[in-house]
Structures are given as structure tokens and as C-alpha cells.
Design a protein around this motif. Structure first.
Motif, short mmCIF file in Angstrom:
data_model
loop_
_atom_site.label_atom_id
_atom_site.label_comp_id
_atom_site.label_asym_id
_atom_site.label_seq_id
_atom_site.Cartn_x
_atom_site.Cartn_y
_atom_site.Cartn_z
N SER A 274 -3.58 14.27 0.37
CA SER A 274 -3.16 12.99 -0.20
C SER A 274 -3.01 13.05 -1.71
O SER A 274 -2.20 12.33 -2.29
CB SER A 274 -4.17 11.89 0.18
OG SER A 274 -5.38 12.06 -0.52
N LEU B 114 -7.33 14.59 3.38
CA LEU B 114 -7.77 13.96 2.14
C LEU B 114 -7.27 14.75 0.93
O LEU B 114 -6.77 14.18 -0.04
CB LEU B 114 -9.30 13.86 2.12
CG LEU B 114 -9.93 13.15 0.94
CD1 LEU B 114 -9.45 11.70 0.87
CD2 LEU B 114 -11.44 13.19 1.06
N MET C 212 -4.81 8.96 2.24
CA MET C 212 -6.18 9.12 1.76
C MET C 212 -7.17 8.39 2.66
O MET C 212 -8.22 8.94 3.02
CB MET C 212 -6.31 8.59 0.32
CG MET C 212 -7.64 8.90 -0.33
SD MET C 212 -7.76 8.26 -2.02
CE MET C 212 -6.53 9.23 -2.85
N ILE C 213 -6.84 7.18 3.06
CA ILE C 213 -7.72 6.41 3.95
C ILE C 213 -7.83 7.11 5.30
O ILE C 213 -8.93 7.21 5.86
CB ILE C 213 -7.21 4.96 4.10
CG1 ILE C 213 -7.41 4.21 2.79
CG2 ILE C 213 -7.91 4.25 5.24
CD1 ILE C 213 -6.74 2.84 2.74
N ALA C 214 -6.71 7.61 5.82
CA ALA C 214 -6.75 8.33 7.10
C ALA C 214 -7.62 9.58 6.99
O ALA C 214 -8.41 9.87 7.90
CB ALA C 214 -5.33 8.71 7.53
N ARG D 178 0.41 7.46 -0.38
CA ARG D 178 -0.75 8.25 -0.82
C ARG D 178 -2.05 7.58 -0.40
O ARG D 178 -2.97 8.22 0.09
CB ARG D 178 -0.72 8.43 -2.33
CG ARG D 178 -1.91 9.17 -2.86
CD ARG D 178 -1.86 9.29 -4.35
NE ARG D 178 -3.00 10.06 -4.82
CZ ARG D 178 -3.24 10.28 -6.09
NH1 ARG D 178 -2.43 9.83 -7.01
NH2 ARG D 178 -4.31 10.96 -6.44
N ARG D 179 -2.13 6.28 -0.59
CA ARG D 179 -3.34 5.55 -0.24
C ARG D 179 -3.58 5.55 1.28
O ARG D 179 -4.71 5.68 1.73
CB ARG D 179 -3.27 4.13 -0.78
CG ARG D 179 -4.62 3.46 -0.82
CD ARG D 179 -4.58 2.18 -1.56
NE ARG D 179 -4.59 2.46 -2.99
CZ ARG D 179 -4.43 1.55 -3.92
NH1 ARG D 179 -4.21 0.30 -3.60
NH2 ARG D 179 -4.47 1.88 -5.19
N LEU D 180 -2.51 5.39 2.05
CA LEU D 180 -2.64 5.42 3.51
C LEU D 180 -3.14 6.78 4.00
O LEU D 180 -4.02 6.87 4.86
CB LEU D 180 -1.31 5.09 4.17
CG LEU D 180 -0.89 3.63 4.16
CD1 LEU D 180 0.52 3.49 4.71
CD2 LEU D 180 -1.86 2.79 4.96
N VAL E 269 -10.15 10.10 4.92
CA VAL E 269 -11.55 9.69 4.80
C VAL E 269 -12.09 9.29 6.17
O VAL E 269 -13.22 9.66 6.54
CB VAL E 269 -11.71 8.54 3.78
CG1 VAL E 269 -13.07 7.90 3.86
CG2 VAL E 269 -11.46 9.06 2.38
N VAL E 270 -11.30 8.55 6.95
CA VAL E 270 -11.76 8.11 8.28
C VAL E 270 -11.99 9.31 9.20
O VAL E 270 -13.02 9.40 9.88
CB VAL E 270 -10.74 7.13 8.90
CG1 VAL E 270 -11.03 6.90 10.37
CG2 VAL E 270 -10.75 5.82 8.13
N MET F 96 0.86 -1.18 0.00
CA MET F 96 0.00 0.00 0.00
C MET F 96 0.90 1.24 0.00
O MET F 96 1.84 1.32 0.78
CB MET F 96 -0.90 -0.02 1.22
CG MET F 96 -2.00 0.99 1.14
SD MET F 96 -3.17 0.93 2.51
CE MET F 96 -4.21 -0.43 2.01
#
Length: 112
Positions: free
Chosen positions: A100, A97, A8-10, A4-6, A12-13, A1
Motif C-alpha cells: 500500500s 500493507l 492499507m486497511i485490507a 492506497r487507504r483501502l 491491516v485486517v 477514500m
């Protein structure tokens, strides 16, 4: 992973946590049951006003004997404190977000 994806997920959460907190109902303890105050986006103080009008302490003489609880003020305070932390949480999530998207562009430019 990827990073950038990490991120982005953080983001969003955190954004979802702030949005859910804004939409969750707020209530204060009342004489018989909890009194609903609406949520952090839309205040509904009708139940608190009704509880205030039913309170015996509204009578002039009884007011000196019976302690008076102002449920409208308690609702406003509860709504204000919910807004005080949930709005910044949602904004921080939105900033994370958005950030990211810049992380991915920088990494792609740096490796080329």
C-alpha cells in the motif's frame, strides 16, 4: 477514500487475522474435556502428555483391547495445521500493507 487507504486497511485486517490466529489457544478433544495444546507460537504439550500417561491403553496387555489415543500427536497435528494457514495469512497481510505504501507513491508520480 483513496485506493492506497483501502489497500492499507485490507492489509491491516488480514495481518491482524493472521496474528490473532497465531495467538488463539489450540485444543483437541480429550476423554473428559478439551486438552489445551498452547498456541501456534508456543506449544504447551504438558496437558496432552498427562492425558497420555493416564490412559489405560498404556498398559501392555490392555493396549491390545482398548484403542489408544495419542493426545501429544493430536496436539502436534492441530498446532501444525494452525501454523500452516495462519502464518501465510499474516505474511500476505504484511505484503499487502507494505504494498500500500508503493501504490501511493506510484499514483503521486503518475499525476505529476
Amino acid at each position: 477514500m483513496t485506493l492506497r487507504r483501502l489497500v492499507m486497511i485490507a492489509g491491516v485486517v488480514v495481518l491482524l487475522a493472521g496474528a490473532i490466529a497465531l495467538l488463539m489457544p489450540v485444543s483437541v478433544p480429550g476423554p473428559d474435556a478439551n486438552i489445551g495444546c498452547g498456541n501456534a507460537l508456543v506449544a504447551d504439550l504438558s496437558e496432552a502428555r498427562e492425558a497420555d500417561s493416564r490412559n489405560l491403553a498404556n498398559l501392555p496387555i490392555v493396549n491390545e483391547i482398548v484403542p489408544h489415543t495419542d493426545y501429544v500427536a493430536e496436539c502436534e497435528s492441530a498446532l501444525s495445521s494452525r501454523r500452516a494457514w495462519s502464518i501465510p495469512v499474516a505474511v500476505v497481510g504484511l505484503v499487502i500493507l507494505a504494498g500500500s505504501f508503493f501504490i501511493g507513491q506510484r499514483a503521486a508520480r503518475g499525476s505529476a
